[in-house]
Scaffold this active site. Structure first.
Site, PDB file in Angstrom:
ATOM      1  N   HIS A   7      10.148  22.450  37.236  1.00  0.00           N
ATOM      2  CA  HIS A   7      11.341  22.080  38.002  1.00  0.00           C
ATOM      3  C   HIS A   7      11.039  21.212  39.217  1.00  0.00           C
ATOM      4  O   HIS A   7      11.946  20.550  39.741  1.00  0.00           O
ATOM      5  CB  HIS A   7      12.083  23.327  38.487  1.00  0.00           C
ATOM      6  CG  HIS A   7      12.639  24.170  37.387  1.00  0.00           C
ATOM      7  ND1 HIS A   7      13.465  23.673  36.405  1.00  0.00           N
ATOM      8  CD2 HIS A   7      12.494  25.503  37.109  1.00  0.00           C
ATOM      9  CE1 HIS A   7      13.798  24.646  35.571  1.00  0.00           C
ATOM     10  NE2 HIS A   7      13.222  25.753  35.980  1.00  0.00           N
ATOM     11  N   ASP A  42      10.451  27.149  27.612  1.00  0.00           N
ATOM     12  CA  ASP A  42      11.000  27.986  28.690  1.00  0.00           C
ATOM     13  C   ASP A  42      12.519  28.052  28.506  1.00  0.00           C
ATOM     14  O   ASP A  42      13.121  27.120  27.962  1.00  0.00           O
ATOM     15  CB  ASP A  42      10.650  27.319  30.017  1.00  0.00           C
ATOM     16  CG  ASP A  42      10.904  28.162  31.249  1.00  0.00           C
ATOM     17  OD1 ASP A  42       9.919  28.593  31.865  1.00  0.00           O
ATOM     18  OD2 ASP A  42      12.084  28.352  31.607  1.00  0.00           O
ATOM     19  N   HIS A  44      14.691  27.705  30.717  1.00  0.00           N
ATOM     20  CA  HIS A  44      15.305  26.731  31.622  1.00  0.00           C
ATOM     21  C   HIS A  44      14.911  25.311  31.228  1.00  0.00           C
ATOM     22  O   HIS A  44      13.785  25.071  30.785  1.00  0.00           O
ATOM     23  CB  HIS A  44      14.888  26.996  33.069  1.00  0.00           C
ATOM     24  CG  HIS A  44      15.262  28.348  33.570  1.00  0.00           C
ATOM     25  ND1 HIS A  44      14.374  29.412  33.560  1.00  0.00           N
ATOM     26  CD2 HIS A  44      16.427  28.823  34.068  1.00  0.00           C
ATOM     27  CE1 HIS A  44      14.983  30.484  34.044  1.00  0.00           C
ATOM     28  NE2 HIS A  44      16.226  30.158  34.361  1.00  0.00           N
ATOM     29  N   ASP A 130      10.192  33.367  29.910  1.00  0.00           N
ATOM     30  CA  ASP A 130      11.515  33.893  30.226  1.00  0.00           C
ATOM     31  C   ASP A 130      12.506  33.689  29.081  1.00  0.00           C
ATOM     32  O   ASP A 130      13.660  34.100  29.164  1.00  0.00           O
ATOM     33  CB  ASP A 130      12.067  33.293  31.520  1.00  0.00           C
ATOM     34  CG  ASP A 130      11.914  31.789  31.601  1.00  0.00           C
ATOM     35  OD1 ASP A 130      11.572  31.160  30.577  1.00  0.00           O
ATOM     36  OD2 ASP A 130      12.143  31.224  32.686  1.00  0.00           O
ATOM     37  N   ARG A 136      14.238  39.467  32.805  1.00  0.00           N
ATOM     38  CA  ARG A 136      15.175  39.824  33.873  1.00  0.00           C
ATOM     39  C   ARG A 136      16.126  38.683  34.224  1.00  0.00           C
ATOM     40  O   ARG A 136      17.234  38.919  34.717  1.00  0.00           O
ATOM     41  CB  ARG A 136      14.398  40.251  35.111  1.00  0.00           C
ATOM     42  CG  ARG A 136      13.613  41.543  34.908  1.00  0.00           C
ATOM     43  CD  ARG A 136      12.706  41.853  36.073  1.00  0.00           C
ATOM     44  NE  ARG A 136      13.458  42.135  37.291  1.00  0.00           N
ATOM     45  CZ  ARG A 136      12.892  42.366  38.461  1.00  0.00           C
ATOM     46  NH1 ARG A 136      11.564  42.330  38.578  1.00  0.00           N
ATOM     47  NH2 ARG A 136      13.623  42.637  39.517  1.00  0.00           N
TER      48      ARG A 136
END
Length: 272
Positions: A7, A42, A44, A130, A136
């Site tokens: 990111h 990922d 994201h 993730d 989470r």
């Protein structure tokens, strides 16, 4: 496995990422390879890497991610790059709940087509954990087996491969995932036990102490029609590229020699 900080932008940190090690690694690889492929699994979107190479055809970025009301809210299928880089950014926006079977079903043909059309000299694979079930912050339903299958597919092309970690917020599952994927990369997945050996942190792996995860009962909002529509659109976009871009390369001297030359050219004594 540390790294994969996809990111971070040129001028700012973002999403727990301050320095984009992926971009720095790709820039280094471009000194020796005409084309580099970046793949991101990922949950994201790999926005920082995509932005860095948005206008070049020497790097193709391909991200499979949750899209919509979800950080960083980028990575639509229509985001394909611009200028010389038009067509070299590939985004597969997904909904929550995708499972191993569906993820691998879309991943394999898209990557196969990219390898055929782009013909990279090296691949960088970001393996953010993730996207696993039970994360989470994540909302996918992948297990360690499905996540690792993507690693196995990319490894199977026999192209120089740099593998990085990334996100992952249920820490025991992150450890499970990257331990198993290390075994896959080393062709040792059949040599490790399904049961995690007893050690001082065994309590984190209760109940069962198993390396593989069981998917949850989370609803899968990715219908077959939705996935097929987007997969076909991506494959069509890739088919329109005019073959692998070429670039004139020249052999670089060893970095130690470059450093020696720089030192020799510097004023002496050095400025105070």
């Amino acid at each position: 496995w540390p790294g994969g900080l996809h990111h971070a932008m040129k001028g700012k940190g973002s999403g727990f990422c301050y320095v984009n090690d992926i971009v720095l690694a790709i820039l280094e690889l471009l000194k020796f390879h005409a084309r580099v492929l970046y793949i991101d699994i990922d949950i994201h979107h790999g926005d920082g890497v995509e932005n860095a190479f948005w206008t070049t055809d020497r790097v193709m970025t391909c991200s499979f991610h949750k899209y919509g009301d979800f950080f960083p809210e980028t990575g639509d299928i229509s985001d394909i790059g611009s200028g010389k880089g038009k067509g070299y950014s590939v985004n597969f926006p997904l909904k929550e709940g995708i499972t191993d079977k569906e993820f691998v079903r879309i991943f394999k043909p898209v990557i196969n087509k990219i390898m055929e059309v782009f013909q990279p000299g090296a691949v960088v694979l970001q393996c953010g954990a993730d996207s696993l079930t039970g994360d989470r912050l994540g909302v996918f339903n992948l297990t360690t087996r499905g996540h690792a299958e993507c690693v196995r597919i990319v490894k199977g092309f026999g192209v120089p491969l740099l593998v990085l970690g990334g996100g992952g917020y249920t820490i025991n599952n992150v450890a499970r995932c990257w331990a198993y994927e290390t075994a896959v990369l080393l062709d040792q997945e059949h040599a490790i036990s399904e049961t995690i050996p007893e050690h001082e942190y065994s309590g984190y792996y209760e109940p069962g102490h198993k390396i593989h995860l069981t998917p949850s009962n989370r609803s899968n909002l990715n219908t077959k029609e939705y996935l097929d529509k987007y997969m076909q659109q991506i494959l069509q976009n890739l088919s329109q590229l005019q073959g692998a871009p070429s670039v004139q390369m020249q052999e670089l001297p060893p970095e130690s020699l470059i450093e020696e030359r720089n030192l020799a050219a510097a004023p002496w004594p050095p400025d105070e």
